[in-house]
Scaffold this motif. Structure first.
Motif, short mmCIF file in Angstrom:
data_model
loop_
_atom_site.label_atom_id
_atom_site.label_comp_id
_atom_site.label_asym_id
_atom_site.label_seq_id
_atom_site.Cartn_x
_atom_site.Cartn_y
_atom_site.Cartn_z
N SER A 156 0.83 -1.20 -0.04
CA SER A 156 0.08 0.05 0.08
C SER A 156 0.97 1.12 -0.06
N SER A 157 0.18 2.19 -0.46
CA SER A 157 0.98 3.68 -0.58
C SER A 157 1.37 4.11 0.86
N PHE A 158 2.64 4.66 0.83
CA PHE A 158 2.98 5.43 2.25
C PHE A 158 4.19 6.08 2.06
N TYR A 159 4.33 7.07 2.71
CA TYR A 159 5.57 8.43 2.88
C TYR A 159 6.66 7.64 3.50
N ILE A 160 7.83 7.93 2.92
CA ILE A 160 9.16 7.40 3.67
C ILE A 160 10.08 8.52 3.67
N GLY A 161 11.07 8.59 4.63
CA GLY A 161 11.85 9.74 4.85
C GLY A 161 13.00 9.45 3.53
N ILE A 162 13.18 10.58 2.96
CA ILE A 162 14.13 10.46 1.82
C ILE A 162 15.61 10.45 2.57
N HIS A 163 15.75 10.67 3.93
CA HIS A 163 16.95 10.45 4.34
C HIS A 163 16.95 9.72 5.73
N GLU A 164 18.11 9.12 6.28
CA GLU A 164 18.02 8.42 7.46
C GLU A 164 17.70 9.28 8.57
N VAL A 165 17.12 9.24 9.58
CA VAL A 165 16.87 10.03 10.65
C VAL A 165 18.19 10.52 11.27
N THR A 166 18.45 11.71 11.45
CA THR A 166 19.65 12.15 11.80
C THR A 166 19.94 12.40 13.02
N TYR A 167 21.05 12.74 13.55
CA TYR A 167 21.27 13.05 15.08
C TYR A 167 20.59 14.26 15.49
N ASP A 168 20.34 15.15 14.76
CA ASP A 168 19.80 16.35 14.97
C ASP A 168 18.25 16.29 15.34
N GLU A 169 17.64 15.14 14.86
CA GLU A 169 16.06 14.93 14.78
C GLU A 169 16.15 14.00 16.26
N PHE A 170 17.02 12.94 16.38
CA PHE A 170 16.80 12.13 17.30
C PHE A 170 17.06 12.52 18.59
N VAL A 171 17.97 13.57 18.73
CA VAL A 171 18.40 14.05 20.11
C VAL A 171 17.39 14.92 20.60
N LEU A 172 16.37 15.52 19.89
CA LEU A 172 15.11 16.17 20.44
C LEU A 172 14.49 15.27 21.38
N PHE A 173 14.31 13.81 20.90
CA PHE A 173 13.64 12.84 21.60
C PHE A 173 14.62 12.19 22.74
N SER A 174 15.87 12.08 22.47
CA SER A 174 16.58 11.31 23.69
C SER A 174 17.12 12.17 24.78
N SER A 175 17.25 13.53 24.42
CA SER A 175 17.61 14.24 25.49
C SER A 175 16.48 15.32 26.09
N ARG A 176 15.94 15.36 27.33
CA ARG A 176 14.77 15.94 27.75
C ARG A 176 15.12 17.37 27.71
N ASP A 177 16.32 18.02 27.76
CA ASP A 177 16.45 19.22 27.68
C ASP A 177 16.21 20.05 26.30
N ARG A 178 16.37 18.93 25.22
CA ARG A 178 16.21 19.47 23.81
C ARG A 178 14.62 19.54 23.36
N ASP A 179 13.79 18.85 24.26
CA ASP A 179 12.38 18.75 24.04
C ASP A 179 11.60 19.88 24.67
N SER A 180 10.31 20.09 24.05
CA SER A 180 9.40 21.02 24.63
C SER A 180 8.05 20.59 24.75
N PRO A 181 7.09 21.42 25.43
CA PRO A 181 5.81 21.24 25.10
C PRO A 181 5.09 21.46 23.80
N ALA A 182 5.93 22.13 22.97
CA ALA A 182 5.34 22.47 21.66
C ALA A 182 4.81 21.20 20.96
N SER A 183 3.48 21.38 20.12
CA SER A 183 3.24 20.20 19.32
C SER A 183 2.31 20.87 18.29
N ALA A 184 1.82 19.85 17.51
CA ALA A 184 0.87 20.34 16.43
C ALA A 184 -0.51 21.21 16.82
N PRO A 185 -1.20 21.96 16.33
CA PRO A 185 -2.31 22.48 16.70
C PRO A 185 -3.30 21.33 17.04
#
Length: 326
Positions: free
Chosen positions: A75-104
């Motif tokens: 079935s059709s799906f979207y896939i990342g054109i790149h491997e997940v980068t450290y810049d993305e993963f560290v937002l999850f792995s390090s609490r001090d990089r995360d925030s309460p911000a979210s989609a509306p």
């Protein structure tokens, strides 16, 4: 369709981009920014279709358990054109990089997120973090990243199944590599043992495959959703299997695809399979050993997908209980 806080939807005119190969297909691409950050990622919509999974001749027997080939439907799906980068993963792995911000409309509390314990070894092994793929996490950890991103955005993300990964890698081709069977073009498309200086590289530096997806061959190998099975192909019946997934029954082993910067070309083929190994965390002093990190697998990362048809809330919950074991 709901997007992240900042979203750009575009038509990917691959033939006009110098960093893509010549025989490209026009596909839809979405580029989104993770809420509360300037970090963005792009995904391409893979069309639905059928293909022959596995490698021709696999029925003769290969060390990596390829074949016999089977025709399956995806079935059709979207896939990342790149491997997940450290810049993305560290937002999850390090609490001090995360925030309460979210989609509306999304109520997201970063303090309720289960996060990786501090790794005992540098997951990057000194090989680079800014624009480089995130590596060294377990498959369970990669799934938790996808769950965090799903909760933060309201859009369901996960790892690709083994079948989806190979379908996206082949990109409408049937040869051993998405660029053909000859190794003459390998250096143009892939980082491998012969050209990487034994280190992974920033994502997107090589030419993309015909669907505009980078680094499917080499750079870092990638987790898939499936439990590894040596008889995977035999489990696909003669009738047309639709979106197969080898459901997990235990924590190990899981299937890894794509080959890595320290592999020879044979491991970079679309059909090549790798079984995860407990030796990938042999230096982990934690007892029991970490669910989050592999101390000795800087060659393994991941990329994410999102189904074109989003699952219901109940279907999402059922998925996480199955994939994460409760």
């Amino acid at each position: 369709m709901q997007r992240l806080r900042i979203s750009v939807v575009s038509i990917l005119l691959l033939s006009t981009c110098s960093n893509f190969g010549a025989a490209q297909t026009v596909l839809e691409m979405v580029t989104d920014t993770i809420p509360g950050t300037e970090v963005h990622f792009s995904m391409v919509r893979v069309p639905d279709g059928t293909f022959m999974i596995g490698t021709p001749g696999g029925e003769e027997g290969r060390d990596d358990d390829e074949g016999p080939q089977r025709e399956i439907a995806i079935s059709s799906f979207y896939i990342g054109i790149h491997e997940v980068t450290y810049d993305e993963f560290v937002l999850f792995s390090s609490r001090d990089r995360d925030s309460p911000a979210s989609a509306p409309g999304i109520d997201f509390d970063p303090d309720l997120v289960a996060r990786p314990s501090p790794p005992y070894e540098d997951p990057a092994h000194g090989m680079g973090t800014n624009g480089y793929p995130a590596v060294g996490m377990t498959q369970w950890s990669a799934l938790q990243y996808a769950r965090w991103l799903s909760e933060k955005t309201g859009i369901f993300y996960r790892l690709p199944t083994e079948a989806e990964w190979e379908y996206a890698c082949r990109a409408g081709t049937s040869s051993e590599f998405s660029f053909g069977a000859s190794l003459d073009s390998l250096d143009t498309y892939a980082w491998h043992y012969g050209n990487s200086n034994e280190t992974y590289q920033r994502v997107g530096q090589k030419v993309a495959n015909p669907w505009g997806i980078f680094d499917m061959h080499g750079n870092v190998a990638e987790w898939t959703l499936d439990e590894y099975s040596a008889s995977y192909y035999e489990g696909l019946t003669d009738s047309l299997a639709i979106d197969p997934w080898q459901l997990p029954t235990r924590l190990h082993p899981r299937t890894v695809r794509g080959g890595a910067y320290d592999d020879n070309p044979d491991a970079l083929r679309c059909g090549a399979r790798l079984r995860s190994d407990l030796d990938w965390k042999r230096r982990d002093p934690q007892i029991p050993r970490s669910m989050w990190w592999n101390t000795d697998s800087p060659f393994v990362g991941f990329r994410i997908v999102r189904p074109f048809v989003q699952p219901t809330a109940d279907e999402r919950m059922e998925f996480w209980m199955t994939a994460l074991g409760g």
